[in-house]
Design an enzyme around this catalytic site. Structure first.
Site, PDB file in Angstrom:
ATOM      1  CE  LYS A 243       9.030  -3.174  -8.734  1.00 39.62           C
ATOM      2  NZ  LYS A 243       9.400  -4.206  -9.713  1.00 39.62           N
TER       3      LYS A 243
ATOM      4  NE  ARG B 266       5.410   1.122  -2.127  1.00 42.85           N
ATOM      5  CZ  ARG B 266       6.595   0.899  -1.619  1.00 42.85           C
ATOM      6  NH1 ARG B 266       7.664   1.266  -2.263  1.00 42.85           N
ATOM      7  NH2 ARG B 266       6.723   0.313  -0.463  1.00 42.85           N
TER       8      ARG B 266
ATOM      9  CG  ASN C 287       1.150   0.957   3.944  1.00 40.58           C
ATOM     10  OD1 ASN C 287       0.009   1.162   3.525  1.00 40.58           O
ATOM     11  ND2 ASN C 287       2.230   1.417   3.348  1.00 40.58           N
ATOM     12  N   GLY C 288       0.232  -2.600   6.465  1.00 42.10           N
ATOM     13  CA  GLY C 288       0.617  -3.691   7.359  1.00 42.10           C
ATOM     14  C   GLY C 288      -0.586  -4.508   7.776  1.00 42.10           C
TER      15      GLY C 288
ATOM     16  CD  GLU D 221      12.337 -13.532 -13.361  1.00 43.61           C
ATOM     17  OE1 GLU D 221      11.969 -14.179 -12.361  1.00 43.61           O
ATOM     18  OE2 GLU D 221      12.013 -12.352 -13.551  1.00 43.61           O
TER      19      GLU D 221
ATOM     20  CD  GLU E  71       5.734 -11.508 -11.952  1.00 46.42           C
ATOM     21  OE1 GLU E  71       5.932 -11.189 -10.782  1.00 46.42           O
ATOM     22  OE2 GLU E  71       6.574 -11.288 -12.854  1.00 46.42           O
TER      23      GLU E  71
ATOM     24  CG  HIS F 284      11.507 -37.814 -14.017  1.00 44.41           C
ATOM     25  ND1 HIS F 284      11.629 -39.178 -14.043  1.00 44.41           N
ATOM     26  CD2 HIS F 284      12.749 -37.319 -14.236  1.00 44.41           C
ATOM     27  CE1 HIS F 284      12.896 -39.505 -14.236  1.00 44.41           C
ATOM     28  NE2 HIS F 284      13.593 -38.388 -14.367  1.00 44.41           N
TER      29      HIS F 284
ATOM     30  CE  LYS G 153       8.935 -10.744 -14.615  1.00 41.19           C
ATOM     31  NZ  LYS G 153       9.777 -11.061 -13.539  1.00 41.19           N
TER      32      LYS G 153
ATOM     33  CD1 TRP H  34      -1.989  -5.397  -4.078  1.00 42.04           C
ATOM     34  CD2 TRP H  34      -1.571  -6.466  -2.155  1.00 42.04           C
ATOM     35  NE1 TRP H  34      -1.699  -6.709  -4.376  1.00 42.04           N
ATOM     36  CE2 TRP H  34      -1.445  -7.389  -3.217  1.00 42.04           C
ATOM     37  CE3 TRP H  34      -1.364  -6.921  -0.850  1.00 42.04           C
ATOM     38  CZ2 TRP H  34      -1.114  -8.716  -3.011  1.00 42.04           C
ATOM     39  CZ3 TRP H  34      -1.028  -8.247  -0.652  1.00 42.04           C
ATOM     40  CH2 TRP H  34      -0.906  -9.126  -1.729  1.00 42.04           C
TER      41      TRP H  34
ATOM     42  CB  CYS I 282      -0.873   0.021   1.239  1.00 41.75           C
ATOM     43  SG  CYS I 282      -1.781  -1.495   1.487  1.00 41.75           S
TER      44      CYS I 282
HETATM   45  C1  G6P Z   1       6.648  -9.043  -5.397  1.00 43.84           C
HETATM   46  C2  G6P Z   1       6.958  -8.478  -6.769  1.00 43.84           C
HETATM   47  C3  G6P Z   1       8.012  -9.351  -7.450  1.00 43.84           C
HETATM   48  C4  G6P Z   1       9.240  -9.463  -6.569  1.00 43.84           C
HETATM   49  C5  G6P Z   1       8.890  -9.988  -5.175  1.00 43.84           C
HETATM   50  C6  G6P Z   1      10.066  -9.873  -4.224  1.00 43.84           C
HETATM   51  O1  G6P Z   1       6.001 -10.267  -5.534  1.00 43.84           O
HETATM   52  O2  G6P Z   1       5.795  -8.408  -7.569  1.00 43.84           O
HETATM   53  O3  G6P Z   1       8.381  -8.755  -8.686  1.00 43.84           O
HETATM   54  O4  G6P Z   1      10.168 -10.323  -7.172  1.00 43.84           O
HETATM   55  O5  G6P Z   1       7.833  -9.201  -4.616  1.00 43.84           O
HETATM   56  O6  G6P Z   1      10.360  -8.512  -4.061  1.00 43.84           O
HETATM   57  P1  G6P Z   1      11.759  -7.939  -3.597  1.00 43.84           P
HETATM   58  O7  G6P Z   1      11.550  -6.441  -3.548  1.00 43.84           O
HETATM   59  O8  G6P Z   1      12.039  -8.519  -2.255  1.00 43.84           O
HETATM   60  O9  G6P Z   1      12.774  -8.339  -4.606  1.00 43.84           O
END
Ligand code: G6P
Length: 611
Positions: free
Chosen positions: A606, A27, A100-101, A483, A490, A506, A487, A75, A2
């Site tokens: 984010k 974020r 936040n939290g 990765e 996501e 397997h 991507k 969020w 948030c």
């Molecule tokens: C969230 C983001 C990801 C990120 C992850 C870890 O899920 O959407 O893109 O990899 O957090 O975030 P950090 O800031 O710890 O790399």
């Protein structure tokens, strides 16, 4: 997660609040709200489900104008995405509060407050804090004392920002386990969850520490520590520019950030390598003392940063000949791990505020590691402040929720760590020098690889109507396949999985048919022939292959096999960084074709500052 913004100034603060939210929108972004006190005794509240633009529409239709105010982008954690659950939350028509939290004991506090006659308007944990503060203010405490009393009752994580419309002379803030920064200006002061929000109004910041409560007025900021004693927190000048988060000519932040990678990687490597030697001092003043003691490395991270850790295991074990384990922070923190003597704990995080990663670091500090280290992109973050050794990635602010340049700069930083450890462990200087030179070539290779964009865009159509995709890799490019799959899911919402190609037989081979595109990364390394056999297994089952291949692999386009040829002479050390690029571009173009929200994909955030 948030976003939080607060302001107290001589003039109307609502434009600063909304601009601050806009700058934090990446974020967390399912609902937004603002509360302003136009004059003593009145409270103007606007909230909206959706992005900041929706809130702006509400404010255009019915402005909230006043010299003190707070704003929030949410969020959701407790309670669905509704206007009633959006912050700010209000108590007694006077207390306005954002948070936040997560408050863990909110159910118990809620019953207590209901028994006292408070009516709840939302399902959130946050609303209990607003009523708790009100409960103390109504007994005659000033707002600062009321907040100090109220937070003593809370267990969990919080950054809270509150004002009292009946005494609009101050904003009071408090934090535990969720970041807050105070922005200092002439005759006006601000608060936010991230400096990004405030860069248009100030470059001078004070970072609040665990348990701090601050009383913020137009011309003063008084900070109290967790015991209620006044404390001074250092004032930092930020070197970030306000336009570092502008999108420029690019259609999306993600595309901009993909194209920034050659510079970001070069910046991360620069000044840290001198004459083919990695400077240990890049890891901070304690590095020379700690690195000789390191016998193994334990890496903890989340999401994309976790994938960087998986690559690092190959760098550290194959390159530096030092044992390395890697795991996700949310598991590590509750696992009660056994720590062998001489182990370095390494957290990797773009934001440095991910709740699970931070909790893992705090747990690790109790467990007898030789030291803690962080690889991070945000200098002012909690992770950086709390780690013994720090290597900053220099990706610049990353706005797209799907991480791109933060990942490749993490790989560059991890390469530097591997080399620094290799130097200490007496690995042949010529080998270290060779690897160092190879690292320095990466930005140019990434630049060449970006030129494959048109060919990759040409592939996107073949994915846009699919529901599933499989990514394959082997060795250090297996995590790159992971990765790539992350991507794609996501931002395009296509279900994607990654496998070490040797595991195909397997289980996942059962899924392969003409409707399941299989993407493979095929650098020229010692595992190439094995990978080629695995790709044959796919073809034999009618699977359609899309291969990013080194020019010397002998993998040629044929019926059911599409190939994009990567630049020549990519060494094994360089391959994880360079092969990441086409997978990022592929996901991007597929998402654009599917019309999803590339920079702010549904349900994600984010920076995940809650558990
Ligand atoms: C969230 C983001 C990801 C990120 C992850 C870890 O899920 O959407 O893109 O990899 O957090 O975030 P950090 O800031 O710890 O790399």
């Amino acid at each position: 997660m948030c976003g939080i913004v607060g302001a107290i100034a001589p003039q109307d603060v609502s434009p600063v609040l909304v601009e601050g939210l806009r700058r934090l929108e990446y974020r967390g972004y399912d609902s937004t709200g603002v509360a302003v006190a136009p004059q003593a005794g009145t409270l103007c509240l606007r909230r909206a489900v959706g992005k900041v633009a929706m809130l702006q529409q509400r404010l255009d239709a019915a402005p909230c104008v006043g010299p003190i105010g707070i704003a929030h982008s949410r969020w959701a954690t407790h309670g669905g995405v509704t206007e009633a659950n959006a912050h700010p939350h209000v108590s007694g028509d006077r207390i306005a509060l954002i948070h936040n939290g997560i408050i863990e004991n909110y159910v118990e506090l809620r019953s207590e407050l209901v028994a006292k006659g408070y009516a709840f308007a939302s399902e959130t944990d946050t609303e209990v804090i607003a009523h708790l503060v009100h409960d103390h203010v109504k007994l005659g405490l000033d707002l600062t004392a009321a907040v100090q009393q109220a937070v003593r009752r809370l267990t969990g994580a919080y950054a809270i920002v509150v004002f009292d419309a009946q005494q609009p002379d101050r904003i009071v803030v408090a934090r535990i386990a969720s970041p807050l920064v105070v922005g200092l200006a002439e005759g006006a002061n601000y608060v936010a969850s991230d400096v990004q929000a405030l860069l248009p109004v100030t470059k001078r910041f004070q970072f609040l520490e665990e348990g701090d409560v601050a009383d913020i007025r137009r011309d003063s900021v008084t900070i109290f520590d967790a015991d209620g004693h006044p404390v001074q927190r250092p004032v930092h000048e930020s070197s970030l520019s306000a336009d570092a988060v502008e999108r420029g000519e690019y259609a999306h932040y993600m595309l901009k950030e993909i194209h920034e990678q050659p510079r970001a990687i070069a910046d991360t490597l620069s000044e840290r390598i001198v004459s083919d030697h990695v400077l240990e001092a890049a890891f901070g003043p304690r590095a020379a003392q700690v690195l000789p003691l390191v016998q193994q490395v334990h890496i903890v991270a989340c999401g994309t940063s976790y994938h960087a850790g998986l690559v690092a295991r190959y760098y550290l074990e194959q390159g530096a000949r030092i044992p390395c384990t890697v795991e996700v922070a949310s598991e590590y923190r509750y696992r009660n791990p056994v720590v062998m003597p001489g182990t370095l704990f390494l957290a990797i995080s773009q934001s440095g505020e991910t709740a699970d990663t931070l909790a893992a670091l705090r747990e690790a500090r109790k467990l007898g590691y030789v030291a803690t280290a962080a690889i991070c992109n945000v200098p002012e973050s909690s992770l950086v402040r709390e780690s013994d050794l720090v290597l900053m990635t220099r990706a610049g602010p990353e706005v797209g929720v799907a991480s791109t340049k933060a990942f490749t700069t993490q790989l560059a930083a991890l390469g530097l760590l591997g080399l620094a450890i290799a130097q200490r462990r007496g690995i042949d200087r010529r080998i270290v020098a060779l690897y160092t030179r190879q690292m320095r070539q990466v930005p140019e290779m990434v630049e060449h690889t970006l030129k494959l964009d048109a060919a990759i865009r040409g592939w996107a159509q073949a994915f846009s109507d699919k529901h599933h995709a499989l990514f394959l890799g082997r060795g250090p490019t297996w995590p790159i396949a992971m990765e790539g799959a992350l991507k794609l899911k996501e931002i395009s919402y296509i279900h994607a999985e990654a496998y070490a190609a040797g595991e195909l037989k397997h289980g996942p081979l059962a899924l392969v048919d003409h409707d399941m595109p299989v993407i493979a990364v095929a650098p020229n390394n010692t595992l190439l022939e094995k990978l080629k056999s695995n790709l044959q297994e796919v073809r034999a089952r009618g699977g359609r292959l899309f291969v990013f291949a080194d020019p010397n692999t002998g993998i040629e386009p044929s019926e059911g096999v599409d190939v994009i040829t990567m630049p020549d002479h990519i060494e094994p050390l360089q391959a994880p960084l360079v092969y990441t690029i086409p997978l990022q571009l592929l996901s991007y173009h597929v998402a654009v074709l599917r019309g999803t929200d590339v920079d702010q994909p549904r349900n994600l955030a984010k920076s995940v500052t809650v558990e």
